[in-house]
Write a protein that holds these residues in place. Structure first.
Motif, PDB file in Angstrom:
ATOM      1  N   LYS F  40      48.895  43.035  52.141  1.00  0.00           N
ATOM      2  CA  LYS F  40      49.262  42.397  51.881  1.00  0.00           C
ATOM      3  C   LYS F  40      49.125  41.742  50.530  1.00  0.00           C
ATOM      4  CE  LYS F  40      49.046  40.862  56.844  1.00  0.00           C
ATOM      5  NZ  LYS F  40      48.726  40.473  57.945  1.00  0.00           N
ATOM      6  N   VAL F  41      48.361  41.630  50.069  1.00  0.00           N
ATOM      7  CA  VAL F  41      47.746  41.099  48.578  1.00  0.00           C
ATOM      8  C   VAL F  41      49.026  41.471  47.464  1.00  0.00           C
ATOM      9  CG1 VAL F  41      46.484  40.589  46.602  1.00  0.00           C
ATOM     10  CG2 VAL F  41      45.743  40.676  49.762  1.00  0.00           C
ATOM     11  N   ILE F  42      49.074  42.792  47.779  1.00  0.00           N
ATOM     12  CA  ILE F  42      49.957  43.853  47.102  1.00  0.00           C
ATOM     13  C   ILE F  42      51.868  43.215  46.766  1.00  0.00           C
ATOM     14  CG2 ILE F  42      51.157  45.209  46.453  1.00  0.00           C
ATOM     15  CD1 ILE F  42      48.451  46.926  47.165  1.00  0.00           C
ATOM     16  N   PHE F  43      51.788  43.196  48.321  1.00  0.00           N
ATOM     17  CA  PHE F  43      53.177  42.382  48.619  1.00  0.00           C
ATOM     18  C   PHE F  43      53.247  41.048  48.279  1.00  0.00           C
ATOM     19  CE2 PHE F  43      55.923  40.009  51.761  1.00  0.00           C
ATOM     20  CZ  PHE F  43      57.080  41.319  51.588  1.00  0.00           C
ATOM     21  N   GLN F  44      52.270  40.340  48.152  1.00  0.00           N
ATOM     22  CA  GLN F  44      52.241  38.889  47.544  1.00  0.00           C
ATOM     23  C   GLN F  44      52.476  38.917  46.132  1.00  0.00           C
ATOM     24  OE1 GLN F  44      52.344  35.944  48.450  1.00  0.00           O
ATOM     25  NE2 GLN F  44      51.290  34.916  46.644  1.00  0.00           N
ATOM     26  N   VAL F  45      52.260  39.618  45.290  1.00  0.00           N
ATOM     27  CA  VAL F  45      52.089  39.527  44.260  1.00  0.00           C
ATOM     28  C   VAL F  45      53.769  39.870  44.111  1.00  0.00           C
ATOM     29  CG1 VAL F  45      51.420  40.736  41.890  1.00  0.00           C
ATOM     30  CG2 VAL F  45      49.657  40.410  43.746  1.00  0.00           C
ATOM     31  N   HIS F  46      54.167  40.886  44.315  1.00  0.00           N
ATOM     32  CA  HIS F  46      55.422  41.508  44.131  1.00  0.00           C
ATOM     33  C   HIS F  46      56.342  40.626  44.124  1.00  0.00           C
ATOM     34  CE1 HIS F  46      55.199  45.498  43.186  1.00  0.00           C
ATOM     35  NE2 HIS F  46      54.691  46.062  44.475  1.00  0.00           N
ATOM     36  N   LEU F  57      50.628  34.161  41.516  1.00  0.00           N
ATOM     37  CA  LEU F  57      48.871  34.890  41.602  1.00  0.00           C
ATOM     38  C   LEU F  57      47.752  34.188  41.688  1.00  0.00           C
ATOM     39  CD1 LEU F  57      49.363  35.943  38.155  1.00  0.00           C
ATOM     40  CD2 LEU F  57      50.011  37.441  39.696  1.00  0.00           C
ATOM     41  N   GLU F  58      47.789  32.412  42.069  1.00  0.00           N
ATOM     42  CA  GLU F  58      46.680  32.407  42.572  1.00  0.00           C
ATOM     43  C   GLU F  58      46.263  32.632  44.038  1.00  0.00           C
ATOM     44  OE1 GLU F  58      45.411  27.290  42.817  1.00  0.00           O
ATOM     45  OE2 GLU F  58      46.807  27.871  40.696  1.00  0.00           O
ATOM     46  N   LYS F  59      47.322  32.295  44.677  1.00  0.00           N
ATOM     47  CA  LYS F  59      48.190  32.564  46.503  1.00  0.00           C
ATOM     48  C   LYS F  59      47.033  34.247  46.383  1.00  0.00           C
ATOM     49  CE  LYS F  59      49.914  32.503  50.569  1.00  0.00           C
ATOM     50  NZ  LYS F  59      49.029  33.766  50.751  1.00  0.00           N
ATOM     51  N   ALA F  60      47.640  35.360  45.782  1.00  0.00           N
ATOM     52  CA  ALA F  60      47.162  36.504  45.482  1.00  0.00           C
ATOM     53  C   ALA F  60      45.839  36.928  45.848  1.00  0.00           C
ATOM     54  CB  ALA F  60      48.133  37.342  45.006  1.00  0.00           C
ATOM     55  N   GLU F  61      45.082  36.257  44.359  1.00  0.00           N
ATOM     56  CA  GLU F  61      43.779  36.099  43.843  1.00  0.00           C
ATOM     57  C   GLU F  61      43.111  34.878  44.978  1.00  0.00           C
ATOM     58  OE1 GLU F  61      43.389  34.220  39.803  1.00  0.00           O
ATOM     59  OE2 GLU F  61      42.398  36.532  39.555  1.00  0.00           O
ATOM     60  N   LYS F  62      43.297  34.274  45.726  1.00  0.00           N
ATOM     61  CA  LYS F  62      42.380  34.010  47.503  1.00  0.00           C
ATOM     62  C   LYS F  62      42.801  34.917  48.551  1.00  0.00           C
ATOM     63  CE  LYS F  62      43.519  30.406  49.452  1.00  0.00           C
ATOM     64  NZ  LYS F  62      44.677  28.855  49.216  1.00  0.00           N
ATOM     65  N   ASP F  63      43.691  35.244  48.630  1.00  0.00           N
ATOM     66  CA  ASP F  63      43.985  36.633  49.340  1.00  0.00           C
ATOM     67  C   ASP F  63      43.081  37.165  49.568  1.00  0.00           C
ATOM     68  OD1 ASP F  63      45.737  34.779  50.503  1.00  0.00           O
ATOM     69  OD2 ASP F  63      46.870  36.309  50.932  1.00  0.00           O
ATOM     70  N   LEU F  64      43.041  37.892  47.929  1.00  0.00           N
ATOM     71  CA  LEU F  64      42.414  39.404  47.137  1.00  0.00           C
ATOM     72  C   LEU F  64      40.526  38.478  48.058  1.00  0.00           C
ATOM     73  CD1 LEU F  64      41.890  42.278  46.504  1.00  0.00           C
ATOM     74  CD2 LEU F  64      41.681  41.082  44.553  1.00  0.00           C
ATOM     75  N   ALA F  65      40.219  37.665  47.307  1.00  0.00           N
ATOM     76  CA  ALA F  65      39.424  37.036  47.779  1.00  0.00           C
ATOM     77  C   ALA F  65      38.150  37.337  49.027  1.00  0.00           C
ATOM     78  CB  ALA F  65      38.998  35.511  47.350  1.00  0.00           C
ATOM     79  N   ALA F  66      40.195  36.699  49.626  1.00  0.00           N
ATOM     80  CA  ALA F  66      39.387  36.889  51.470  1.00  0.00           C
ATOM     81  C   ALA F  66      39.368  38.462  52.217  1.00  0.00           C
ATOM     82  CB  ALA F  66      40.567  36.420  52.237  1.00  0.00           C
ATOM     83  N   VAL F  67      40.072  39.431  51.504  1.00  0.00           N
ATOM     84  CA  VAL F  67      39.645  40.628  51.590  1.00  0.00           C
ATOM     85  C   VAL F  67      38.443  40.638  51.288  1.00  0.00           C
ATOM     86  CG1 VAL F  67      40.480  42.850  51.698  1.00  0.00           C
ATOM     87  CG2 VAL F  67      42.233  40.795  51.729  1.00  0.00           C
ATOM     88  N   PHE F 107      45.725  42.830  36.692  1.00  0.00           N
ATOM     89  CA  PHE F 107      47.157  43.790  35.266  1.00  0.00           C
ATOM     90  C   PHE F 107      47.465  42.292  35.677  1.00  0.00           C
ATOM     91  CE2 PHE F 107      50.970  45.015  33.633  1.00  0.00           C
ATOM     92  CZ  PHE F 107      50.815  46.117  33.077  1.00  0.00           C
ATOM     93  N   CYS F 108      47.871  41.613  36.353  1.00  0.00           N
ATOM     94  CA  CYS F 108      49.056  40.907  36.497  1.00  0.00           C
ATOM     95  C   CYS F 108      49.172  39.532  35.455  1.00  0.00           C
ATOM     96  CB  CYS F 108      49.677  40.284  37.896  1.00  0.00           C
ATOM     97  SG  CYS F 108      50.389  42.112  38.422  1.00  0.00           S
ATOM     98  N   LYS F 109      47.843  39.120  35.728  1.00  0.00           N
ATOM     99  CA  LYS F 109      47.017  38.523  35.458  1.00  0.00           C
ATOM    100  C   LYS F 109      46.379  38.101  33.866  1.00  0.00           C
ATOM    101  CE  LYS F 109      44.347  33.780  36.539  1.00  0.00           C
ATOM    102  NZ  LYS F 109      43.394  33.608  37.206  1.00  0.00           N
ATOM    103  N   THR F 110      46.366  39.365  33.554  1.00  0.00           N
ATOM    104  CA  THR F 110      45.937  39.547  31.945  1.00  0.00           C
ATOM    105  C   THR F 110      46.325  40.974  31.383  1.00  0.00           C
ATOM    106  OG1 THR F 110      43.960  41.180  33.009  1.00  0.00           O
ATOM    107  CG2 THR F 110      43.766  38.567  32.970  1.00  0.00           C
ATOM    108  N   GLY F 111      46.992  41.479  32.307  1.00  0.00           N
ATOM    109  CA  GLY F 111      47.547  42.762  31.791  1.00  0.00           C
ATOM    110  C   GLY F 111      46.609  43.651  30.855  1.00  0.00           C
TER     111      GLY F 111
END
Ligand SMILES: [Mn+2]
Ligand SMILES: [Mn+2]
Lengths: 227, 237, 227, 227, 227, 237, 227, 227
Positions: F40-46, F57-67, F107-111
């Motif tokens: 789901k996180v990956i899907f969000q990033v896409h 990205l903010e949302k994705a990072e929050k989701d990742l932290a939740a995982v 990667f998406c955040k910082t490359g």
């Protein structure tokens, strides 16, 4: 004993059919060899070499194949009614030959090589040693596989009208096949593959069209394929 | 290219292949019926015992004749005018089973092998005289024969349990002869991978009969009071 | 061009090795045929036919095989150092031949046919065209597969001492193989199968023993297999 | 006993050939390792790094490989006439090496690496331990597999003439192979795959052509591939 | 770059674990070799050689194995917590060893070798490098496979009480396993095979019983297997 | 032999393997949950595009932290006190997907590439300090990385369609670097057949990006009015 | 939108059927567990333990199974008409249960457990949640697989009349099955296997008969199996 | 006997369900035939033939299918509650029919064919013989596979607004599916494939957009697909 006698009789019979098969295989191998040369010449079409030149080159091989079918017919005349017993031994060669002839014919005339025309070219006589219809149809499917590549190379060479003509031919051919109620077998599988050829040609046509490349006076007169 | 031509061709071809497909299906069905009914004949023959021989075989022969008259003749009808080799795959299983049943009956009755020529002669009456008559080919005959040995193996074992030792011995010899003859023929057969598999099964059958036969001969030996000495006595005690 | 010249050179070479291979295959096919007859004759041993009679029958085939190996050797002399290049083409035939010879030899003498003896019988000369050791060993494994059936049939025919003799032979053979540190290959698999033969012979011996059939002085003198 | 002695003899022989094989495998493993590094460096070509730089990087690995082939030759000298017995153990490594060398050579010169050139680069001497022709040919087929990707990346980097040059090279190569009457084996399969490479390059050429990208004076002079 | 640095670090790590694995494989190969000799000696039991003599012969191998497990333990001490990472590399050897030890133990005592006893014999210490329970159980299943053959050969040698004892042992063992709720894996498959051993032993017992061969004073005192 | 002993052993073993099996099942389930939520996180990033970068990205990072907090910590709890390697097969898929999601976000955040050490450091807080902390092993990290390239390929293609050509170019370079590095590592990996398969897929991804990139560069080229000469004119006409 | 509403509706439905399936699987797992204990108890019959004692032991498990089928029925009542949608999820458990019940019933009464009797024992009501006929038949085939082993063990224990009774039962059962015109599916395969059971029982009967062991008044009165 | 009676009863039942299945298969075969004609007509859409004309052509086939579903419903009414027992026999036909209807509906209205609409068109009544949801969903996935080709051909024919409309439709559809928590089965696999269709349509949209082809007043009024 009578058992032994019967089996001895069988042994003789089977050896006869075995040697017949060997002779058939020899003819098929010779066919393969002619096919290879013919195919190799036909490939020049992808380098946009003029069709008449290619026809000239392959004419000899067609004569060879005709002769080989004649020889095959003579062998089969020794075992009347057993055409289909040995059919598997020259089947795939026949299909490839049909595909080559049909491609050539299309290059020359822009039309589909008909079943009877194919028989004629190979000197076959349906009344005693004809061309099996399924082999003919498989050959036509094989031919269709060659068309996308041909279209790509023709466009590269500047013939922008080619996709339209091929697309029309392939669409009609596909529609004709669609009418057949094919069993779930080899032919069906080959036909199912034809739609990928169709799709690829459509995409080339799309490429050409979207770039506005069709309008030009492209109809390359040296090609027989006027649909 | 003229679409009409193509359409026309399509229809012509349709007619041919469609007809072929339907015919093939009907032939497959006929073959399946032959198989089932031939199997029933074989099952009937296995009921044989010392006491009911005549009766069982008479019934089996009647059943076999029924298979010929009803089912083989239907196959003949379906095939008429066709190249027998073209549809061979479709009817071969049935014909093999029929050969198996016919040769099995014959062996049980006379102890001899029913020849292919004899079978084919027996099929002549059901063929339409105006058409080329259906003749079973060597390959199907041999494939049927290979299966026959499996049935003979079962028969031999049941004969042994029933005490008919000499009969079992005779079967054993017969099977061995067929096996040997086939060993020599297999490599000459058309597509012989099926046959090769059958040869392996057949070898197992031969070995099974041999084993049953062996244990039997020891047992008969055992049951002779003069020999089975102490062991038997122990048991009786 | 030089590329063309190179490929022309390759064509010649590949055709040469192709035709060599074909000649080898022809010899191998002839071997197969002789093997088939020899095997069919050898099967008579299971019907307890006397060994000398069988030996008489197969003698001719052994001569044929010897001649074929001679021909093979001559072919291989044309391509020195390439024995193992074509080895696969006559390998399985050789293995079967060893198994037949070893079985015959055991029937005659009760002993294992040695590697050198096998070479001798086939007219092979280790210095130039010898019998590959692994082929010999696989052949011996094949031979062991035949023994359980032989034992059963001999017992049926009243030779109650046979299981004991075969068991001893097989136990020793198995022990000898066990010394070899076999790689995980075909030979190893065949050898692993030998223990089932051993087990089967043990079971026949068990059957005979449990029925008290061994004591009698039955050792049929007309058989060479005195262990 | 003599059986035991024989098997003891076999044990020794099998262990010898086993240890030989192990030494060969060790060399092959070392080859694999050098191949890996060389391949990884060669991948830079897809990022359009200049050919001379890449050549510089892989030179060291070629020296390593040459040394390893030398070692292999010495091992094989211990078992004369058994080249093909162990051939399978270094075969696929050799094929990959040929493919890498041929690709490099083509980058440098635009020509096909010839069989003798390949032997020379690897320090092989046909008279005693040469490069098997079929291995060479398989290697060339492998090399052709790399070309479509190379073409795509060159076009991305702005080298619009590359497809034409590669197409010409590949068409000629394919035609040369077509002359060979290949058996139905691994090489044949690899060659059959070459036509997909050809087709892919044709399609890239088509893409470039249809976009009118070829005309410009793009021939990037820093590349040796002038066809 | 940091990417390169990380990967370089990984490379070092993986090479370390690779070399560790190689050392483990070397120990496992040495185990295999000891197992082969031990197994070969143990096979003599089927020739009804006295158990003490066999025990004497295998004692040396057990010592070798103990030493090898010690060495394995030392290697694993270098990578704490990674027992199960490398487990697969000595797993099947361990299972075979358990089966041999368990068979020996049963011959000596008539009892099942317990898990702790097995550890003790191999010098394993559950607290740091123990014997995996599933390996132990698979080993016990393997041991059961050997019993039918043993029973057959013992009866042949005149030990008519053996089937009864083995049957009792195997029945109990089978019942104990039945209590386990095995996953659908290798162990389960091996256990499923145990019922065939049971059945075969039942059949031998049946043979012996039906012939009234059990009554005799057969308990051969030189065997430890008093159930 | 004492049946009681056997029974007793049976029960002891039962306890152990049964416990193991239950635990294995729970771990498998935890792994499956990690997988789904990482996906789901990956899907969000896409969903990323030029305009919504920050927000996505903010949302994705929050989701990742939740995982991490919910699902990885559950895995940690299930595994506590166990040899991590023993149950690796059970949790490896989840951990790989988690690595894929975490490195994708980064990667998406910082490359840049998120290191294994960084991931493992981020896991320390959720570990029970009294037990050995769960540390993701190199193999799972690398397997996750291999999958990452597939996601990057998709991202690159969507960036190209969206006109962010330089960004796509950057992704392409990054994927190529990882591919090259992995090429060198694969042969050293433990059981590398999975990885070999992934390498093939990865090569396809690389080629796909290259192709998309290639056709794009032609297209940008085309769209410059100075160059697109006659062809463009034809179309406009 | 209406599309969203529709998919929301689907989501709910798919989740419902998913959770239903999970509940069914949970019941099936519980069945499996009860089956295991029941089977383990039933195995005591091979050690010739008295039938009543065994019946006593398994009674509890039958009650458990009945309860589980009840629960299954309740779950299925929630989705009327979808019995066969989820059938695959408890199918193999049901077949095993039938085989165990049928074996027990035969031990008690010497008769075949009828379909209706099986339903009754499991508290099934054909009108709403019955026992699928094919599952019943497969279960009966499974039961037949157990009989040869039972016969061997009974004879060993001195019950010489058992083979005759089992043979009669099995012969009748086989004949009854023969009447069915089975499709070429799982059931057919299982039935085909029944003939091997029949054959094995014939062999035991033959053994017993040839040794004159049947006459004696052995019929162990505590067994219900009076054919 | 009661056993015989039971099996006679089974024979009747099995034959009934066998003949039922045969009748169902016959209906399914007839469906296949109608599908083929309908599909063949629908293909004309790729040749940009006007939608109303195509609708006219397929109307007849829809009526045929409706009739066939009616017949199927009547057969199933004979065996209430066994819908899912035979479901597999007409499942794939139903899925294809849904895909064709959904495509047609989209051509006419630009909307997704809803589940209830599909039932209505086929004359199905959810209360007794409805359209399985998963079949519906699979059918919708199949329909999505056809869209990329449609888009390519429409653009070729000059309909430059088509990509935008299809892209919107497909994006929404994909999002809607994403809401479902699909099990790992056939439907899931089909849905996973939908993203490739989406990607391809995106690419065409991109092609059209980058060339500034969208602005024009192209919306071909004779098409119902106004998103
Ligand atoms: Mn049969
Ligand atoms: Mn992914």
């Amino acid at each position: 004993s009578s058992v032994e006698k019967q089996f001895e009789h069988f042994r003789v019979q089977l050896e006869q059919s075995g040697s017949l098969r060997e002779r058939i295989r020899a003819v098929a191998t010779a066919m393969e060899s002619a096919i290879r040369i013919m195919h190799s010449n036909l490939l020049l079409v992808h380098q946009s070499r003029p069709v008449p030149e290619i026809l000239e080159k392959v004419k000899g091989q067609i004569a060879v194949l005709k002769e080989l079918f004649h020889r095959l017919g003579e062998i089969l005349r020794e075992c009347p009614g057993q055409y289909y017993r040995y059919h598997g031994d020259w089947r795939s060669e026949t299909q490839t030959i049909v595909s080559l002839l049909a491609f050539l014919h299309w290059l020359e005339t822009g039309n589909l090589l008909m079943h009877t025309e194919a028989e004629e070219k190979l000197g076959l006589d349906a009344s005693e040693f004809g061309l099996d219809i399924e082999d003919y149809l498989v050959g036509v499917c094989f031919m269709s596989n060659e068309l996308p590549r041909y279209v790509v190379n023709q466009v590269t060479a500047g013939d922008y009208d080619c996709p339209r003509k091929v697309l029309k031919f392939l669409t009609d051919l596909h529609a004709a096949f669609q009418m057949l109620n094919l069993r779930n077998d080899f032919l069906r599988k080959k036909f199912d593959g034809m739609k990928y050829d169709l799709r690829r040609v459509e995409e080339v046509y799309y490429d050409v069209k979207i770039r506005g490349l069709t309008a030009s006076g492209d109809s390359t007169g040296d090609q027989g394929t006027q649909a | 290219m003229d679409l009409q031509v193509l359409r026309w061709m399509g229809e012509a071809v349709e007619r041919t292949t469609q007809g072929q497909n339907d015919k093939r299906e009907r032939v497959v069905k006929a073959s399946r019926d032959i198989t089932i009914n031939s199997k029933k004949v074989i099952f009937q023959v296995h009921r044989i015992s010392k006491s009911n021989r005549e009766e069982v075989l008479e019934k089996a022969e009647k059943d076999l004749a029924a298979v010929t008259d009803q089912y083989i003749s239907r196959l003949v009808k379906e095939l008429q005018g066709t190249d027998f080799w073209k549809l061979r795959r479709a009817y071969s299983p049935g014909v093999q089973e029929y050969v198996e049943a016919a040769t099995f009956c014959k062996f049980c009755k006379t102890g001899t092998l029913l020849n292919l020529a004899e079978i084919n002669a027996s099929l002549l009456p059901i063929n339409d005289p105006s058409l080329e008559p259906l003749q079973i080919n060597v390959l199907d005959y041999l494939l049927g024969l290979a299966d026959l040995t499996g049935e003979l193996m079962r028969l031999a074992i049941s004969r042994i349990s029933d005490g008919e030792l000499e009969y079992a011995e005779k079967i054993c010899r017969f099977v061995r002869d067929i096996y040997r003859e086939l060993t020599l023929l297999v490599p000459d057969m058309d597509e012989n991978s099926d046959m090769k598999k059958k040869m392996e099964t057949m070898l197992q059958s031969v070995v099974k009969i041999e084993n049953a036969d062996a244990s039997n001969s020891w047992l008969t030996f055992l049951s002779k009071p003069s020999v089975c000495s102490s062991l038997q006595e122990q048991r009786l005690a």
